[in-house]
Design a protein around this motif. Structure first.
Motif, PDB file in Angstrom:
ATOM      1  N   UNK A  24       0.801  -1.211   0.000  1.00  0.00           N
ATOM      2  CA  UNK A  24       0.000   0.000   0.000  1.00  0.00           C
ATOM      3  C   UNK A  24       0.836   1.263   0.000  1.00  0.00           C
ATOM      4  N   UNK A  25       0.206   2.335  -0.433  1.00  0.00           N
ATOM      5  CA  UNK A  25       0.782   3.678  -0.393  1.00  0.00           C
ATOM      6  C   UNK A  25       0.159   4.399   0.799  1.00  0.00           C
ATOM      7  N   UNK A  26       0.987   4.953   1.660  1.00  0.00           N
ATOM      8  CA  UNK A  26       0.469   5.675   2.826  1.00  0.00           C
ATOM      9  C   UNK A  26      -0.272   6.933   2.400  1.00  0.00           C
ATOM     10  N   UNK A  27      -1.390   7.199   3.089  1.00  0.00           N
ATOM     11  CA  UNK A  27      -2.153   8.434   2.923  1.00  0.00           C
ATOM     12  C   UNK A  27      -1.879   9.314   4.131  1.00  0.00           C
ATOM     13  N   UNK A  28      -1.765  10.617   3.898  1.00  0.00           N
ATOM     14  CA  UNK A  28      -1.375  11.575   4.931  1.00  0.00           C
ATOM     15  C   UNK A  28      -2.504  12.554   5.215  1.00  0.00           C
ATOM     16  N   UNK A  29      -2.665  12.893   6.484  1.00  0.00           N
ATOM     17  CA  UNK A  29      -3.674  13.872   6.896  1.00  0.00           C
ATOM     18  C   UNK A  29      -3.269  15.260   6.413  1.00  0.00           C
ATOM     19  N   UNK A  30      -4.229  16.026   5.938  1.00  0.00           N
ATOM     20  CA  UNK A  30      -4.023  17.429   5.591  1.00  0.00           C
ATOM     21  C   UNK A  30      -4.968  18.248   6.465  1.00  0.00           C
ATOM     22  N   UNK A  31      -4.426  18.753   7.568  1.00  0.00           N
ATOM     23  CA  UNK A  31      -5.233  19.420   8.590  1.00  0.00           C
ATOM     24  C   UNK A  31      -4.749  20.840   8.854  1.00  0.00           C
ATOM     25  N   UNK A  32      -5.686  21.732   9.141  1.00  0.00           N
ATOM     26  CA  UNK A  32      -5.323  23.086   9.557  1.00  0.00           C
ATOM     27  C   UNK A  32      -4.918  23.100  11.016  1.00  0.00           C
ATOM     28  N   UNK A  33      -5.474  22.178  11.789  1.00  0.00           N
ATOM     29  CA  UNK A  33      -5.114  22.028  13.203  1.00  0.00           C
ATOM     30  C   UNK A  33      -5.305  20.572  13.596  1.00  0.00           C
ATOM     31  N   UNK A  34      -4.631  20.116  14.663  1.00  0.00           N
ATOM     32  CA  UNK A  34      -4.773  18.714  15.081  1.00  0.00           C
ATOM     33  C   UNK A  34      -6.233  18.357  15.366  1.00  0.00           C
ATOM     34  N   UNK A  35      -6.564  17.084  15.149  1.00  0.00           N
ATOM     35  CA  UNK A  35      -7.919  16.574  15.396  1.00  0.00           C
ATOM     36  C   UNK A  35      -7.841  15.502  16.474  1.00  0.00           C
ATOM     37  N   UNK A  36      -8.638  15.673  17.525  1.00  0.00           N
ATOM     38  CA  UNK A  36      -8.691  14.678  18.604  1.00  0.00           C
ATOM     39  C   UNK A  36      -9.792  13.671  18.276  1.00  0.00           C
ATOM     40  N   UNK A  37      -9.428  12.385  18.319  1.00  0.00           N
ATOM     41  CA  UNK A  37     -10.405  11.317  18.125  1.00  0.00           C
ATOM     42  C   UNK A  37     -10.681  10.728  19.507  1.00  0.00           C
ATOM     43  N   UNK A 106      -2.224  14.517  13.829  1.00  0.00           N
ATOM     44  CA  UNK A 106      -1.486  15.719  13.455  1.00  0.00           C
ATOM     45  C   UNK A 106      -1.481  15.897  11.938  1.00  0.00           C
ATOM     46  N   UNK A 107      -1.322  17.138  11.503  1.00  0.00           N
ATOM     47  CA  UNK A 107      -1.149  17.402  10.077  1.00  0.00           C
ATOM     48  C   UNK A 107       0.082  16.646   9.577  1.00  0.00           C
ATOM     49  N   UNK A 108      -0.053  15.999   8.431  1.00  0.00           N
ATOM     50  CA  UNK A 108       1.059  15.273   7.837  1.00  0.00           C
ATOM     51  C   UNK A 108       1.249  13.864   8.360  1.00  0.00           C
ATOM     52  N   UNK A 109       0.410  13.444   9.317  1.00  0.00           N
ATOM     53  CA  UNK A 109       0.517  12.091   9.878  1.00  0.00           C
ATOM     54  C   UNK A 109      -0.010  11.061   8.869  1.00  0.00           C
ATOM     55  N   UNK A 110       0.646   9.910   8.824  1.00  0.00           N
ATOM     56  CA  UNK A 110       0.164   8.809   7.986  1.00  0.00           C
ATOM     57  C   UNK A 110      -1.059   8.202   8.672  1.00  0.00           C
ATOM     58  N   UNK A 111      -2.194   8.175   7.985  1.00  0.00           N
ATOM     59  CA  UNK A 111      -3.450   7.785   8.628  1.00  0.00           C
ATOM     60  C   UNK A 111      -4.061   6.501   8.071  1.00  0.00           C
TER      61      UNK A 111
END
Length: 146
Positions: A24-37, A106-111
């Motif tokens: 697989x190819x990793x997908x990365x988060x594109x966020x303006x600010x961190x998101x809490x799950x 976080x922004x840029x995290x592999x999700x």
């Protein structure tokens, strides 16, 4: 085969394979600010990317990243996301927190990871009987523990 990928917003990271042997190819988060799950919570994480598969003979599938799922309980909300060959919108990954602890993305995290696979589209034919097998109608777990 080539997968055409379009960046929809600045900062979007193209899918990448972690190693030469990665399926697989990793997908990365594109966020303006961190998101809490939160525990048991559901979130939608944008990637800032859209794709074009080469034909309807293929589909893209979004799977969990093993480390994120096993270590932190973060996995796709729908278990496996299916991206049809004619979809051109943004890849957004729905995630669920299966753990008892909040997790911050976080922004840029592999999700998640994106896997491209062939699709077989059988002709559907109704019938009155099915061929017999040794298992027959034995349900989930009917073949025993080992």
């Amino acid at each position: 085969m080539k997968l055409m990928v379009k960046r929809l917003r600045e900062g979007a990271v193209l899918p990448k394979r972690a190693t030469e042997g990665s399926a697989g190819h990793d997908l990365y988060a594109l966020l303006e600010e961190p998101v809490i799950v939160r525990p048991g919570g559901l979130v939608k994480i944008p990637t800032g990317l859209a794709i074009s598969l080469p034909s309807s003979d293929y589909a893209a599938f979004v799977y969990a990243r093993s480390g994120l799922a096993i270590k932190f309980g973060i996995a796709p909300s729908n278990c496996v996301g299916v991206i049809d060959s004619d979809y051109r919108g943004e890849l957004i990954v729905g995630l669920t927190n299966h753990s008892a602890q909040p997790y911050t993305i976080q922004n840029g995290e592999r999700i998640a990871q994106l896997i491209i696979a062939p699709v077989v589209l059988p002709e559907i034919e109704e019938c009155d009987t099915l061929d017999e097998t040794e298992r027959g109608e034995g349900g989930f777990g009917s073949t025993g523990k080992m």
